[in-house]
Design an enzyme around this catalytic site. Structure first.
Site, PDB file in Angstrom:
ATOM      1  N   GLY A 123      13.669  19.037  29.724  1.00 41.09           N
ATOM      2  CA  GLY A 123      14.497  17.897  29.350  1.00 41.09           C
ATOM      3  C   GLY A 123      14.122  17.345  27.984  1.00 41.09           C
ATOM      4  N   SER A 125      16.803  17.471  24.927  1.00 41.91           N
ATOM      5  CA  SER A 125      17.984  16.940  24.225  1.00 41.91           C
ATOM      6  C   SER A 125      18.574  15.732  24.948  1.00 41.91           C
ATOM      7  CB  SER A 125      19.064  18.012  24.128  1.00 41.91           C
ATOM      8  OG  SER A 125      18.542  19.162  23.525  1.00 41.91           O
ATOM      9  N   SER A 157      19.240  22.861  30.915  1.00 41.94           N
ATOM     10  CA  SER A 157      19.633  24.097  31.600  1.00 41.94           C
ATOM     11  C   SER A 157      19.057  24.144  33.011  1.00 41.94           C
ATOM     12  CB  SER A 157      19.139  25.317  30.826  1.00 41.94           C
ATOM     13  OG  SER A 157      19.778  25.379  29.578  1.00 41.94           O
ATOM     14  N   GLU A 240       9.349  30.256  23.313  1.00 42.32           N
ATOM     15  CA  GLU A 240      10.744  30.628  23.468  1.00 42.32           C
ATOM     16  C   GLU A 240      11.087  31.802  22.561  1.00 42.32           C
ATOM     17  OE1 GLU A 240      12.993  26.791  24.276  1.00 42.32           O
ATOM     18  OE2 GLU A 240      14.283  27.748  22.813  1.00 42.32           O
ATOM     19  N   SER A 357      19.029  24.991  16.271  1.00 43.88           N
ATOM     20  CA  SER A 357      20.199  25.683  15.722  1.00 43.88           C
ATOM     21  C   SER A 357      19.804  26.602  14.569  1.00 43.88           C
ATOM     22  CB  SER A 357      21.202  24.652  15.202  1.00 43.88           C
ATOM     23  OG  SER A 357      20.721  24.089  13.999  1.00 43.88           O
TER      24      SER A 357
END
Ligand SMILES: Cc1cc2nc3c(=O)[nH]c(=O)nc-3n(C[C@H](O)[C@H](O)[C@H](O)COP(=O)(O)OP(=O)(O)OC[C@H]3O[C@@H](n4cnc5c(N)ncnc54)[C@H](O)[C@@H]3O)c2cc1C
Lengths: 376, 299
Positions: A123, A125, A157, A240, A357
């Site tokens: 958690g 964003s 997600s 990640e 991004s």
């Protein structure tokens, strides 16, 4: 256990148990089915020992190099036994727990994640903070009995499946930026948490809004110290982009091979196919080098943004090729094959968004790797 | 070689490359025999970084293909075909030599080689895009040469991999020039490195350099990976050239700035032993023919 022996023995075991490991067709092909499959595969591989290699003994592992984890996920993905997106939560969140949770907490919780008894979510964003993570505003206030959390997360997600959440909350003053953030390990069944799944463009309830209304989180559930949440997040991101990225490379290989097997002779041009093969090679070469740095004990940092840029670019090129080669399936196919190609194609559009991004990755490289000084 | 040895070797080679000292004097040929990967990767990346050239590619190709030492005829531009073909006792050659010539040149066929007198062949010193590369185009036909056995395919892979490393070095140099310029050059009262459009170009170039380097390193696992590593390197070099040229703008378009030499070098190196474009199509055609992707890189 050495990588070569691990590879050989695991491959043998996977062949031997292929029927039990395979997806149960009666589960259907939605996200629920993926989750059930993930839990089954993790449990079987954990009980047989494979899933425990590469993790420290103090969290239920058997020790050994992280390369073993790299190969396990690669083999499971190459055989289409797990979906790398759902599998990746393990590789991202378990290392964070090992590095930052109290040892007793890590020892209690990590085996549940590895064995597939639990799903965890991340958690970070919020509605007002995506790229600018340091401006997050979900608040945790210190009370007698622990932290009291109030606020909202978004695009979390798999939160609807998760038993736990690695949460970033503001514990400093509202303008304390990255200095005033603390990471908490939250039980998703705690009173005051509401989860609302959101349907994504690729037709799944992939992520959720998560609301926190005065949720109590015991003090022992802090990851790191108060105010250390930014370091937790910054150390998590390279994970990640290492082991789970290696797995995603195996996924892309598997999907491209699938395309090559499926597609009619005249719908692929040699030049376009070659271009994707070449990109995929470069991605996997880079990702392999990163895996070996990790295995050698190097601390991964902002240079892993290279891996993420390569992944996002390659994934989108690959599915651009898919979208032109099997356009009928992607655009008008309503059978299982069409649905899968369409879903994979659409999901690839998010590769330049999630986990930082494409623009943020380039900002990181410019500032922290190329050392170009501040932006104007 | 251990890390310390490698560092000493690299520094000695760097001096040799910069000052034109013979590679033999700094032990490069011995290194090639002892540790081929270190010798080739180090020398060719340095050559690229310093826009230098040598005849070392001959030794790399000869060593892998089982050719005798000497000047080696390399394939004609944008191909990896053996430069010699033999039909009915007549040897036809078409290829390129890199660096100065001897009296003889060794020309490989698909499964062998012949040693030819240079005086029997037609030579054309190549100016072209990159005169500093000192290429000589060689063509001709000779009667009666009898081939000895050799393995051209292994020579191709070795040549491609060496050139992939040289392109990595060339790309690295272009990025370095662009980065330095971005930090030095001021417009609108601040360094152009502070503008996001410039930063993203440099970041993109960095990704290209790193991916080419990883691909070249990974290709040492299996000669079958050499062509794809060369394709990555050629494609990356073009990406870096484009961004570096844009960031360097006017000054980078002059011969007063070194950038143009590296761009020229990248374009011609991309053409040797198959360009990224040609190799990429061949890789795709091969996958289409067999319906199989190339074997993935093992972890
Ligand atoms: C499939 C998927 C799964 C996700 N899963 C999770 C999850 O599990 N947990 C979680 O916490 N989050 C998750 N996210 C959220 C994800 O991390 C954010 O979407 C991402 O960080 C971008 O934030 P944003 O969407 O708010 O876009 P914004 O930050 O609003 O950005 C919008 C656009 O502006 C650009 N931009 C913003 N700032 C800059 C800048 N400084 N320089 C240049 N360009 C800039 C961005 O690159 C982007 O193109 C997920 C997202 C997706 C799509």
């Amino acid at each position: 256990m050495q990588l070569d022996a691990f590879r050989r023995e695991l491959d043998g075991w996977l062949d031997e148990h292929a029927a039990e490991l395979a997806r149960d067709a009666s589960d259907g092909d939605g996200l629920d089915a993926d989750m059930a499959q993930l839990a089954k595969v993790k449990q079987m591989t954990f009980d047989a020992g494979w899933m425990r290699w590469g993790w420290p003994q103090r969290v239920g592992g058997l020790g050994g190099s992280p390369l073993l984890r790299g190969y396990l996920g690669e083999a499971l993905t190459a055989r289409d036994l797990v979906e790398p997106g759902t599998y990746s939560m393990t590789e991202v969140l378990a290392p964070t727990m090992i590095d930052y949770a109290r040892p007793e907490l890590a020892a209690e919780m990590v085996p549940r994640l590895l064995r597939g008894e639990e799903m965890w979510c991340q958690g970070f964003s919020e509605p007002g903070t995506g790229s600018n993570l340091a401006a997050l505003s979900c608040r945790a206030v210190r009370a007698d009995d622990g932290w009291r959390v109030t606020g909202q997360k978004v695009w979390t997600s798999f939160a609807q499946f998760a038993q736990r959440c690695v949460l970033l909350a503001r514990t400093g003053a509202p303008d304390s930026a990255h200095r005033g953030i603390t990471a908490l390990f939250v039980d998703m069944d705690a009173p005051g948490i509401t989860v609302r799944p959101i349907e994504t463009m690729h037709g799944r309830l992939e992520f959720c809004e998560v609301f926190f209304d005065d949720v109590l989180v015991p003090v022992e559930r802090m990851l790191g110290e108060e105010g250390q949440g930014w370091s937790v997040a910054m150390d998590l991101l390279p994970y990640e982009r290492s082991t789970s990225l290696w797995h995603r490379g195996a996924f892309l290989q598997q999907r491209l091979q699938h395309l090559l097997t499926d597609v009619a002779d005249d719908s692929l041009s040699a030049a376009e196919l070659g271009d994707v093969v070449v990109q995929l090679f470069a991605l996997r070469a880079r990702s392999r080098a990163t895996q070996h740095r990790l295995a050698a004990g190097e601390r991964l940092g902002p240079e892993t943004s290279v891996d993420k840029v390569l992944l996002a670019t390659t994934e989108q090129s690959l599915f651009d090729l898919v979208a032109s080669a099997v356009a009928d399936d992607v655009l008008t196919g309503d059978d299982a094959a069409g649905a899968r190609w369409r879903s994979d194609y659409l999901y690839s559009r998010a590769a330049t968004i999630y986990g930082g991004s494409a623009e943020i990755q380039r900002n990181v490289l410019a500032r922290r790797v190329l050392d170009l000084g501040p932006e104007s | 070689m251990d890390a310390a040895d490698c560092e000493l070797f690299t520094e000695a080679l760097r001096k040799a490359v910069q000052h034109g000292v013979s590679l033999d004097d700094v032990g490069w040929y011995d290194a090639l025999a002892d540790d081929r990967e270190v010798a080739v990767a180090t020398l060719f990346e340095l050559q690229g970084e310093h826009n230098a050239t040598s005849t070392a590619l001959d030794a790399v190709v000869a060593d892998a293909a089982g050719l005798p030492s000497g000047r080696i005829l390399l394939p004609a531009l944008d191909s990896a075909h053996a430069p010699a073909t033999i039909t009915g006792g007549r040897v036809r050659v078409r290829g390129i030599c890199r660096g100065g010539l001897d009296s003889t040149v060794i020309a490989a066929t698909n499964d062998g080689y012949v040693s030819l007198q240079v005086s029997d062949l037609q030579l054309r010193p190549v100016g072209g895009m990159d005169p500093r590369l000192e290429l000589v185009a060689i063509t001709g036909a000779v009667h009666g040469a009898v081939p000895e056995p050799a393995g051209w395919t292994a020579g191709v892979a070795a040549g491609q991999l060496a050139l992939a490393h040289e392109l990595v070095g060339t790309s690295r140099a272009m990025l370095r020039l662009a980065r330095e310029h971005a930090l030095d050059r001021e417009q609108f009262g601040r360094p152009i490195a502070s503008f996001q459009a410039v930063r993203h170009k440099l970041a993109e170039a960095h990704v290209a350099v790193e991916s080419a380097k990883s691909a070249a390193d990974a290709a040492w696992h299996d000669p079958a990976f050499a062509a794809v590593a060369k394709a990555v390197a050629g494609r990356s070099a073009r990406t870096v050239a484009r961004h570096a040229q844009q960031v360097l703008a006017g000054i980078g378009f002059t011969t007063e700035h070194p950038l143009h030499r590296y761009i020229r070098r990248a374009l011609v190196l991309d053409g040797l032993f198959g360009s990224s474009r040609t190799l990429t199509s061949e890789i795709g055609a091969q996958a289409l023919r067999t319906r199989h992707l190339p074997r993935p890189i093992p972890l």
